[in-house]
Design a protein around this motif. Sequence first.
Motif: not given
Length: 338
Positions: A86-102
């Motif tokens: 695997v590889t993966g994304d560097t950016m790990l958002g909270c998963g709950n805010c409007l930016r993450c949900l969009s």
Amino acid sequence: MRAFVVVGPGRAEVRDVAPPVPRIGEVIVDVERAGVCGTDAEFYSGHMAYLHSGDAAYPIRIGHEWCGVVSAVGAEVDNAWLGRRVTGDTMLGCGNCLRCLSGRQHLCADRFEIGIRGGWPGALAEQLPVPVRALHPLPDSVDATLGALVEPGGNALRVVEAAALTPTSRLLVLGPGTIGLLAAQIAAARGAEVHLLGRDEPSLAFARGLGFAHTWRLTDLPDDLAFDAVVDATNAADLPGFAVRRVEPGGRVVYIGLAEAPSLVDSRDLVLKDVTAVGVLSASGGLSGTIELYATGTVDPRPLVAATVGLAEAADVLAGGRPPAWGAAPKIHVDPRR
């Protein structure tokens, strides 16, 4: 396990640290290969902006360009991930805010960035904890060298997409470093006529060796050469404005480089030329497409890697150490198990 730790400006150690334990929704990756980039060098030198904003602090474990094998999974993670490359994304958002949900987790105000922001440990170590939602599987055709180039390639792919190129486009890339060359390779694969501008002959000669015939120094670039799009992949404060001045009216300028000093763009140039300017932060959204480009052989960035070193040699690399035998290829990789 062994991990590379930057303890202060110009000071780093290879330490024995406790191995990570997967939390809910996480996996542990045995790191095969990790790349070092300008951000890592800025942490080593002490110039990285996050050190001054409070988003990062010493000691810090760097490394955000990586690939490896899943060796352990936490609760609520499918066991099918075990043993997968695997590889993966560097950016790990909270998963709950409007930016993450969009789908814009890379802009989450509360995000972690692997090896960069919020204390999440980086990939210059034998093992790395990663949320399963950030993982991208790698096919067998994407080896360790390519796998550790997916993250910079994802940035470059987003740059090319932001430039909105067509097969008849003429593109000027400022800066023949890793991101600039990857963007040039992707744009060329899409049929664009690619020009590269650099400051020194060795880097431009390297670009020509990759097949890019149109390379320029700033003083040599013809005034009457028109560009449909310009990409700034440098850290030079004077080039963002230059990019707007050189793009054709109605064209697009894409910024991915960051200058240490403020870089000024005259909004009159943007408005009176009807220019679209786009900033690109991170590879988020470009990782899957980059894996496909590499897996199919559409783009082969392996020549961009000058050498692969062990953890003990990483500090010298970050300080700018570079044996002449490595040549002018811009990227250095680290094998954490050396």
